[in-house]
Scaffold this motif. Structure first.
Motif, mmCIF file in Angstrom:
data_model
loop_
_atom_site.group_PDB
_atom_site.id
_atom_site.type_symbol
_atom_site.label_atom_id
_atom_site.label_comp_id
_atom_site.label_asym_id
_atom_site.label_seq_id
_atom_site.Cartn_x
_atom_site.Cartn_y
_atom_site.Cartn_z
ATOM 1 N N ASP A 49 16.669 -19.632 -2.005
ATOM 2 C CA ASP A 49 17.289 -19.658 -0.681
ATOM 3 C C ASP A 49 18.763 -19.255 -0.756
ATOM 4 O O ASP A 49 19.267 -18.518 0.106
ATOM 5 C CB ASP A 49 17.152 -21.043 -0.053
ATOM 6 N N GLU A 59 13.401 -12.296 1.839
ATOM 7 C CA GLU A 59 12.124 -12.980 2.004
ATOM 8 C C GLU A 59 11.151 -12.042 2.687
ATOM 9 O O GLU A 59 11.462 -11.455 3.742
ATOM 10 C CB GLU A 59 12.291 -14.267 2.802
ATOM 11 N N ARG A 76 5.745 -18.749 0.325
ATOM 12 C CA ARG A 76 6.852 -17.835 0.650
ATOM 13 C C ARG A 76 6.985 -16.810 -0.466
ATOM 14 O O ARG A 76 6.870 -17.139 -1.642
ATOM 15 C CB ARG A 76 8.133 -18.626 0.830
ATOM 16 N N PHE A 78 9.278 -13.542 -2.112
ATOM 17 C CA PHE A 78 10.624 -12.975 -2.171
ATOM 18 C C PHE A 78 10.621 -11.720 -3.058
ATOM 19 O O PHE A 78 9.690 -11.478 -3.828
ATOM 20 C CB PHE A 78 11.613 -13.989 -2.751
#
Length: 402
Positions: A49, A59, A76, A78
Motif C-alpha cells: 500500500d 493496483e 488484490r 499489484f
C-alpha cells in the motif's frame, strides 16, 4: 556513479524488499510477495500500500473484475508501475552518439542517433550534442527530464568511480568525457562509465556471458578496449584504467592498440600496395578510399585468397590478445563485442586455431557477441536499470517523505 539526491528519511526495510520483488516479477498478490520476501502478511500488505501511494506500484483489477472468477474474496493484485519514470542509456562514442529511453523494466520507448563532425569537435560542443541527443530521445518518447530516474553514459575513455576521466597527454579523455557528470546532474541518478565496461555489463545481462562470472568483453573495431569482469564484478581501477589496451603496443605480435577492423582495413590496402593482391581484383576495389572491414570479411568468405590471408593474420593477432588477457585476468570467456562482431566469425575461428596450447592457465573460450553495434547502449540501459533498482526509493521518499 554520482547522484543529486538529498538524504532520504529512514524507512522500513519491508519497502525495499517488496519493491525488489515487484521489480523482478510481473503481477503479484500479497501471498506471492510474502512467500518471496519472508515478511508477515500484514507487513507485506502495508508495504504494498505504501509503495502504491508513492506511485511505484499500481493496483490491478482483482480476479473477479478481470474475468477470472473465483469463490470467496478475490485477492488484490499489484505490479510495478513501469511508466512511473524512465531510464536513459547513452553510447557517447568517438563519432557516433546513441541515446535510448526505456521504461523502468528497460523496455525501449525511443532511440536517437547522432553523428559527430569531428573537425568541429571540442569538449563543450560534445557535451551539448550528447545532452541534445538525450533530450531528443526523451521528446520522441513523449517524456521530459523530470521523468528521468537514472541515466548512464558510456564513453571511450577511462572513467573513475566519480564519473571523471583522468587527464590525458593529448586531451583525449577530457574530450570524450567533458564533465558529463555535471552535464547530467539534473538527473537523480547519474553513472558515467567506460564503454567497454558497459559492453561487459550488456554481455552479462542479455548477451554471450549470461551466467558467467569471469569474462571479458573485447571492443575491437577501431581501437581495442576491454570490459573485465572477475568474480561477477566489473573491474575499474584507481583511475578507471582496467581494460585500457595501450600496453599492447609493447606486446610482440600485436604491436598497437588498433582494433581488428582497423587492422583489416590497413592490411587490405597494404596487400594491394605490395602486390600480394591483384591491383585489378576485388580487394583492390575494397581497399581504395576508406576500406570496409566487413567487405574484406565477405570477400574472404567468398574464397578470395588475399582476403583469407588477411583474416588469418588478424585471427593470429586476436589469439595473442586473448592469450595475454587470459594470463592477466584468468577469464572463462572472451566475447568479441561491438559493431565489428557482425561477420567476425571467420577471424574468431582463425584465432581459435592459433591459441597456444602451452599456457599456464586454460585458454579462455572465445565467442562472438550477438548484440552488435548497440552493445554499449544496451549495457548503459542495463546499468541505469540496476542503479534505479537500488536508488528508486531514495528518490521517491526524498520527494515525498510522508
Amino acid at each position: 556513479m554520482s547522484t543529486s539526491l538529498t538524504a532520504a528519511p529512514p524507512r522500513p526495510a519491508s519497502l525495499d524488499a517488496v519493491l525488489a520483488y515487484a521489480w523482478s516479477t510481473g503481477e503479484f498478490t500479497a501471498t506471492d510477495a510474502l512467500e518471496a520476501t519472508g515478511l508477515t502478511r500484514s507487513t507485506t500488505i502495508d508495504a504494498m500500500d505504501a509503495l502504491a501511494r508513492l506511485g511505484l506500484l499500481e493496483e490491478l483489477p482483482n480476479a473477479r473484475q478481470a474475468g477470472e472468477y473465483r469463490k470467496g474474496r478475490p485477492a488484490r493484485r499489484f505490479s510495478l508501475r513501469a511508466d512511473a519514470a524512465v531510464l536513459v542509456g547513452v553510447d557517447a562514442g568517438n563519432v557516433h552518439i546513441t541515446a535510448t529511453v526505456t521504461d523502468l523494466r528497460a523496455q525501449q520507448l525511443a532511440t536517437r542517433r547522432t553523428t559527430l563532425v569531428m573537425d568541429r569537435d571540442d569538449p563543450a560542443a560534445r557535451a551539448r550534442i550528447i545532452a541534445a541527443a538525450v533530450d531528443d530521445a526523451l521528446t520522441d518518447a513523449g517524456r521530459s527530464r523530470d521523468d528521468v530516474l537514472a541515466i548512464c553514459v558510456g564513453v571511450p575513455a577511462p572513467v573513475n568511480a566519480a564519473g571523471r576521466s583522468p587527464d590525458h597527454p593529448r586531451g583525449f579523455g577530457e574530450r570524450m568525457n567533458p564533465g558529463l557528470s555535471d552535464t547530467f546532474a539534473w538527473a537523480p541518478i547519474v553513472r558515467i562509465d567506460n564503454d567497454a565496461s558497459l559492453a561487459a555489463v550488456a554481455e552479462g545481462a542479455v548477451g554471450a556471458a549470461v551466467g558467467c562470472r569471469d569474462y571479458i568483453a573485447l571492443l575491437a573495431g577501431v581501437r581495442l578496449g576491454a570490459g573485465v569482469v572477475v568474480d561477477g564484478n566489473v573491474l575499474r581501477g584507481a583511475h578507471g584504467g582496467v581494460g585500457e589496451m595501450v600496453a599492447f603496443e609493447h606486446v610482440d605480435g600485436v604491436g598497437t592498440a588498433d582494433g581488428l577492423g582497423a587492422r583489416m582495413a590497413a592490411w587490405a590496402a597494404a596487400a594491394v600496395a605490395d602486390g600480394a593482391a591483384s591491383p585489378d581484383g576485388t580487394l583492390a576495389a575494397i581497399a581504395a578510399g576508406e576500406p570496409d572491414p566487413r567487405a574484406v570479411l565477405e570477400l574472404a568468405a567468398a574464397g578470395d585468397s588475399a582476403a583469407m590471408a588477411i583474416v588469418d593474420r588478424v585471427g593470429a593477432v586476436l589469439a595473442r590478445i586473448v592469450s595475454v588477457l587470459g594470463s592477466m585476468f584468468d577469464p572463462q570467456r572472451v566475447v568479441v563485442s561491438g559493431a565489428i562482431s557482425e561477420g567476425i566469425e571467420a577471424v574468431v575461428v582463425a584465432a581459435r586455431r592459433s591459441l597456444p596450447t602451452d599456457l599456464d592457465l586454460p585458454a579462455p573460450e572465445l565467442v562472438v557477441s550477438q548484440l552488435g553495434a548497440d552493445v554499449v547502449v544496451t549495457g548503459a540501459v542495463s546499468a541505469a536499470a540496476a542503479a534505479a533498482r537500488l536508488g528508486a526509493l531514495d528518490v521517491w521518499m526524498a520527494r515525498d517523505p510522508t
